[in-house]
Design an enzyme around this catalytic site. Sequence first.
Site, PDB file in Angstrom:
ATOM      1  CB  SER A  58      28.565  86.814 -23.687  1.00 44.31           C
ATOM      2  OG  SER A  58      29.326  87.428 -22.845  1.00 44.31           O
ATOM      3  N   GLY A  59      25.543  86.877 -22.016  1.00 47.36           N
ATOM      4  CA  GLY A  59      24.968  86.913 -20.690  1.00 47.36           C
ATOM      5  C   GLY A  59      23.815  87.336 -20.553  1.00 47.36           C
ATOM      6  CB  CYS A  60      21.697  89.422 -23.069  1.00 48.71           C
ATOM      7  SG  CYS A  60      22.349  90.921 -22.818  1.00 48.71           S
ATOM      8  CD  GLN A  61      15.035  85.487 -21.018  1.00 47.16           C
ATOM      9  OE1 GLN A  61      15.029  86.632 -20.530  1.00 47.16           O
ATOM     10  NE2 GLN A  61      14.307  84.640 -21.103  1.00 47.16           N
ATOM     11  CB  SER A  62      16.926  89.026 -25.598  1.00 50.81           C
ATOM     12  OG  SER A  62      15.831  89.026 -24.923  1.00 50.81           O
TER      13      SER A  62
END
Length: 149
Positions: A58-62
Amino acid sequence: MQPNFSTMEQTLQEAEQQIIDEFELFDDWMDKYNYIIELGKELPLIDPQFKNDDYLISGCQSQVWLHAEFRNGKIFFTADSDAIITKGIINLLIRVLSGRTPQEILNCSMDYIDKIGLKDHLSPTRSNGLVSMIKQVKLYAVAFSKTEN
């Protein structure tokens, strides 16, 4: 230039220095981005059974999936992403940290990331994603360190 992947005989510091040396070969960031893309193509891919929400960072754009396996006191990582540049970024972590003990991973300062200038050349969302990847790797190390004792 082909990525020169570290071997398990390298110390953590040697693996970090190898990446720093590789990035110093390039004069501009377009070449460095292309190298990161090459690294993404060489990423040790996650088994498809682990490409689910349980392994999604979690927390990733991709979308980035990270799996860790604990064998003989060491953690081995595989990963995948739906974005090629993100594959390269996670591979920069895996190259240094896979095959290390939980304590080695927890003690790793990750300053090689700063030394290659990566954080300075990522968009804010990708930079946040990098922080999330590092956090997840360290969380695996914490979890596996507890199973050692």
